[in-house]
Write an enzyme that holds these catalytic residues in place. Sequence first.
Site, PDB file in Angstrom:
ATOM      1  N   HIS A  59     -18.854   1.730 -44.682  1.00 21.24           N
ATOM      2  CA  HIS A  59     -17.564   2.042 -44.056  1.00 21.24           C
ATOM      3  C   HIS A  59     -17.749   2.236 -42.543  1.00 21.24           C
ATOM      4  O   HIS A  59     -17.222   3.174 -41.951  1.00 21.24           O
ATOM      5  CB  HIS A  59     -16.931   3.277 -44.678  1.00 21.24           C
ATOM      6  CG  HIS A  59     -16.725   3.140 -46.161  1.00 21.24           C
ATOM      7  ND1 HIS A  59     -15.746   2.347 -46.696  1.00 21.24           N
ATOM      8  CD2 HIS A  59     -17.401   3.674 -47.206  1.00 21.24           C
ATOM      9  CE1 HIS A  59     -15.817   2.396 -48.026  1.00 21.24           C
ATOM     10  NE2 HIS A  59     -16.815   3.190 -48.355  1.00 21.24           N
ATOM     11  N   TYR A 322     -24.760  10.263 -49.911  1.00 23.16           N
ATOM     12  CA  TYR A 322     -24.156  10.472 -48.600  1.00 23.16           C
ATOM     13  C   TYR A 322     -25.087  11.278 -47.694  1.00 23.16           C
ATOM     14  O   TYR A 322     -25.185  11.018 -46.490  1.00 23.16           O
ATOM     15  CB  TYR A 322     -22.820  11.200 -48.728  1.00 23.16           C
ATOM     16  CG  TYR A 322     -21.732  10.435 -49.449  1.00 23.16           C
ATOM     17  CD1 TYR A 322     -21.851   9.072 -49.717  1.00 23.16           C
ATOM     18  CD2 TYR A 322     -20.576  11.069 -49.867  1.00 23.16           C
ATOM     19  CE1 TYR A 322     -20.865   8.390 -50.383  1.00 23.16           C
ATOM     20  CE2 TYR A 322     -19.570  10.385 -50.533  1.00 23.16           C
ATOM     21  CZ  TYR A 322     -19.716   9.043 -50.787  1.00 23.16           C
ATOM     22  OH  TYR A 322     -18.716   8.370 -51.448  1.00 23.16           O
TER      23      TYR A 322
END
Length: 330
Positions: A59, A322
């Site tokens: 992203h 993450y």
Amino acid sequence: MRTNRLSLLIKTCLLTGLSVLTSPVFAADISISELVDAVNGTPDTASREAGKKVKLRNHAKGFCTSGSFIPNPKLQQSLAIPFFEQAEIPVTARFSLGGTNPHSSDRGAGRFMSLKIDGDKESLNFVTTNSPVFFASNLEEFFTFQTKVKQGAEGKQWLMDNQPNARAFFDYIKTLPPSVSFANSRYFGVNSFLFTANNGDIMPGRWSFEPVDGVINLSQTQLEKLPTDFLKAELLTRIKQQPAAWDLYIQLALPGDEVNDPTVLWPDTRQRLLVGQVLIDGSRDNETATMQCDKGIFNPVLLPKGITPSADPILNARTPAYIDSFIRRL
């Protein structure tokens, strides 16, 4: 090296609201580091080190803005979640495209919305996509998908031929037209969570966001007239006039529904509870939380009292993945 990595992990946990001691324990044949490498397309030491230098991330193309969340007071009749008893809660939002290319074209169909809703004492984060169909039911499938798509057309064809979940995802994406705006997209949390009802029952459910202005898509003719970078300017211009708004729902499972597999869709007839409304108006864009939004992570298992993660392996891999990706960018 191990000491330095532990120090970075502690720093990351402080920045993201995680606990070193309570981070999810993860058992799988595929390691978290391998998952991140698969997403980033960094299968060896040389590519991994090169990725760190350019702060490679998924992203990569995205931007941050802000607004507020207004809980639905009637929700208290169904769920015992004190977090939603607040009147208005600040929101930090990041809108993005998928992939590691920061120069991706906005003309594709993919849209992503991540939110941090920071209440008085607790927080709630969302990581959502405009596709309700997910491509992997477990970490091995996820790893294979991410590895094969990096191989281009040949890898995609292999997935179509060998992974039914990947085929179903690609078939759905073919039918998904690009929206005119981030504000005119539906967003789905493909993973399930467990919600505490007022009577003490545990109710599995999934998040979904419905745009108040409706889903509006672009025709091919309209799309061809737009620049490759229209989405950010469109949304930031729009919210100067009026907020972009979504109604947040929880779709509830029934007994027998598959809760721990994000590739399994539940029927549209399942009950939905209106949780509240997200309003994105840019009102907090000058605050530190918004300006530094890209420097942290959106942790989908940072949850208030009354909500817990399901046993979905994809969900429980997100936070450690993450963190690993975040550490590589420090």
